[in-house]
Scaffold this active site. Sequence first.
Site, PDB file in Angstrom:
ATOM      1  N   HIS A 197       8.671 -26.616  -1.668  1.00 38.17           N
ATOM      2  CA  HIS A 197       8.067 -27.722  -2.413  1.00 38.17           C
ATOM      3  C   HIS A 197       6.912 -27.247  -3.295  1.00 38.17           C
ATOM      4  O   HIS A 197       6.141 -28.056  -3.795  1.00 38.17           O
ATOM      5  CB  HIS A 197       7.606 -28.811  -1.437  1.00 38.17           C
ATOM      6  CG  HIS A 197       8.752 -29.388  -0.661  1.00 38.17           C
ATOM      7  ND1 HIS A 197       9.308 -30.614  -0.928  1.00 38.17           N
ATOM      8  CD2 HIS A 197       9.488 -28.868   0.354  1.00 38.17           C
ATOM      9  CE1 HIS A 197      10.315 -30.837  -0.100  1.00 38.17           C
ATOM     10  NE2 HIS A 197      10.455 -29.791   0.684  1.00 38.17           N
ATOM     11  N   LYS A 244     -14.329  -0.032  -3.705  1.00 39.68           N
ATOM     12  CA  LYS A 244     -15.421   0.334  -2.788  1.00 39.68           C
ATOM     13  C   LYS A 244     -16.501   1.104  -3.536  1.00 39.68           C
ATOM     14  O   LYS A 244     -17.692   0.855  -3.366  1.00 39.68           O
ATOM     15  CB  LYS A 244     -14.896   1.209  -1.641  1.00 39.68           C
ATOM     16  CG  LYS A 244     -13.977   0.485  -0.679  1.00 39.68           C
ATOM     17  CD  LYS A 244     -13.629   1.403   0.479  1.00 39.68           C
ATOM     18  CE  LYS A 244     -12.458   0.877   1.257  1.00 39.68           C
ATOM     19  NZ  LYS A 244     -11.923   1.833   2.204  1.00 39.68           N
ATOM     20  N   GLU A 246       0.826  -1.217   0.000  1.00 41.10           N
ATOM     21  CA  GLU A 246       0.000   0.000   0.000  1.00 41.10           C
ATOM     22  C   GLU A 246       0.855   1.261   0.000  1.00 41.10           C
ATOM     23  O   GLU A 246       0.430   2.305  -0.473  1.00 41.10           O
ATOM     24  CB  GLU A 246      -0.933   0.019   1.221  1.00 41.10           C
ATOM     25  CG  GLU A 246      -2.231  -0.717   1.001  1.00 41.10           C
ATOM     26  CD  GLU A 246      -3.273  -0.472   2.081  1.00 41.10           C
ATOM     27  OE1 GLU A 246      -3.001   0.231   3.066  1.00 41.10           O
ATOM     28  OE2 GLU A 246      -4.374  -1.020   1.942  1.00 41.10           O
TER      29      GLU A 246
HETATM   30  O1  PA5 Z   1      -3.628   0.947   5.842  1.00 36.70           O
HETATM   31  C1  PA5 Z   1      -4.766   1.333   5.706  1.00 36.70           C
HETATM   32  O2  PA5 Z   1      -5.076   2.511   5.856  1.00 36.70           O
HETATM   33  C2  PA5 Z   1      -5.897   0.376   5.361  1.00 36.70           C
HETATM   34  O3  PA5 Z   1      -5.457  -0.915   5.166  1.00 36.70           O
HETATM   35  C3  PA5 Z   1      -6.911   0.355   6.477  1.00 36.70           C
HETATM   36  O4  PA5 Z   1      -6.282  -0.055   7.660  1.00 36.70           O
HETATM   37  C4  PA5 Z   1      -8.060  -0.566   6.167  1.00 36.70           C
HETATM   38  O5  PA5 Z   1      -8.629  -0.221   4.935  1.00 36.70           O
HETATM   39  C5  PA5 Z   1      -9.113  -0.495   7.253  1.00 36.70           C
HETATM   40  O6  PA5 Z   1      -9.595   0.801   7.387  1.00 36.70           O
HETATM   41  P1  PA5 Z   1     -10.362   1.256   8.667  1.00 36.70           P
HETATM   42  O7  PA5 Z   1      -9.463   1.125   9.826  1.00 36.70           O
HETATM   43  O8  PA5 Z   1     -10.752   2.673   8.399  1.00 36.70           O
HETATM   44  O9  PA5 Z   1     -11.571   0.363   8.819  1.00 36.70           O
END
Ligand code: PA5
Length: 455
Positions: free
Chosen positions: A309, A423, A288
């Site tokens: 393996h 989303k 990310e």
């Molecule tokens: O790193 C990030 O920001 C995302 O992976 C969030 O942690 C994830 O989308 C969950 O979001 P939230 O904590 O708002 O539910």
Amino acid sequence: MNNISLNIDKTAGFIAEGAVKAYAPQVQEALEMLEKGTGLGNDFLGWLHLPSSITEEHLNDIQATADTLRELCDVVVVAGIGGSYLGARAVIEALSNNFHSYLKSDSPAIIYAGHNISEDYLFELTEFLKDKKFGVINISKSGTTTETALAFRLLKKQCEDQRGIDVARKVIVAVTDAKRGAARTTADNEGYKSFIIPDNVGGRFSVLTPVGLLPIAIAGYDIQALVKGAADMEAATAPEVPFEENIAALYAATRNALYADGKKIEILVNYQPKLHYVSEWWKQLYGESEGKDGKGIFPASVDFSTDLHSMGQWIQQGERTIFETVISVENTEHSLIVPTDEKNLDGLNFLAGKHVDEVNKMAELGTLLAHVDGGVPNLRIVMPKLDEYYIGQLLYFFEKGCGISGYVLGVNPFNQPGVEDYKRNMFALLGKPGYEEESKAIQARDRKSTRLNSS
Ligand code: PA5
């Protein structure tokens, strides 16, 4: 205490001599940008000095809540996704007995929900919880994530129905934003104990906030030692530490040097199955943070020797665009010697008297030599042992390495705009109010693609 260490010797020969050192000025600049808050995404740097700024009082507050849940629950469900669950799971699994889910324990079992939308998963979860004294931690920074909110709606109702509203209010805890989001609204309305995720700490950097610390404490692990390990690594990777001694700087420089040379995939390797979720956490952190603007090393992972393996063939002889980063744990928790067998029918007496870990270590060394010979550069992170302190060091090392590496790559390591796209489509397809335009656009696109397919 020792520190975890990083060995980059086995990248030599794959990149020009001095290629890593050549990144030193850029890495130093990245370190200064992090420190001074002058880089992209500088409103999300709360993780940088988090370990050294966590107070005793804060840890005691988390521990007190953990103790309440430990007393009142046999099972605690951590509801969260991405950064809101992977850090806790990584640490808990790394510290737990491999067979913990089958063992009786003094600590509540920690299980996970809100990280998928599988009807079967949620049905089986609710069935499993039917005769259990369970609690829930609802973890969501935005407080509006569909996967987590959906699971929490089911869990809240079941907890209230099963345990009564008063006990439910004691065993449901929220970890969320101070003011915004449905999780905050629900917590305030229902009077749940809640913890705040600081505005300036993004999900994937939040393991050392209550997001990670509360579940870890409920599982019975020492959060003071975890934070101490991270704080020591914070000091060991500060901008004033010389480049060659700063392992986060070296890691960031080495992976960027390899990437520039065509190594587009980094495979995180472990030889301890307990580290599987550390790899999952690491993949989110680096994926990310760096995968944007058409750039970024693809973070992958394998569990060895299991995956030797399966993926071993590809790694040994497939496309030469990969490098490996191996997490090597020096000392095991337990001791187990290979027994002698008089008949030696399995032919294994050559191993008799050796520790099983010696066999594992030779598998590790043999693999390192084979993969380097096969054209795969190897980095090696050495951890003295798997405990809270060294895991705290490892988490912070990876976070710092990620911040530096992202800046060297030239991206904003602290946003994730691409996560929103699915989303939008999902909400439009489900008819969520406010997504009417997207819904029309999807329908128009569907009609067009049907025409294209039939022509
Ligand atoms: O790193 C990030 O920001 C995302 O992976 C969030 O942690 C994830 O989308 C969950 O979001 P939230 O904590 O708002 O539910």
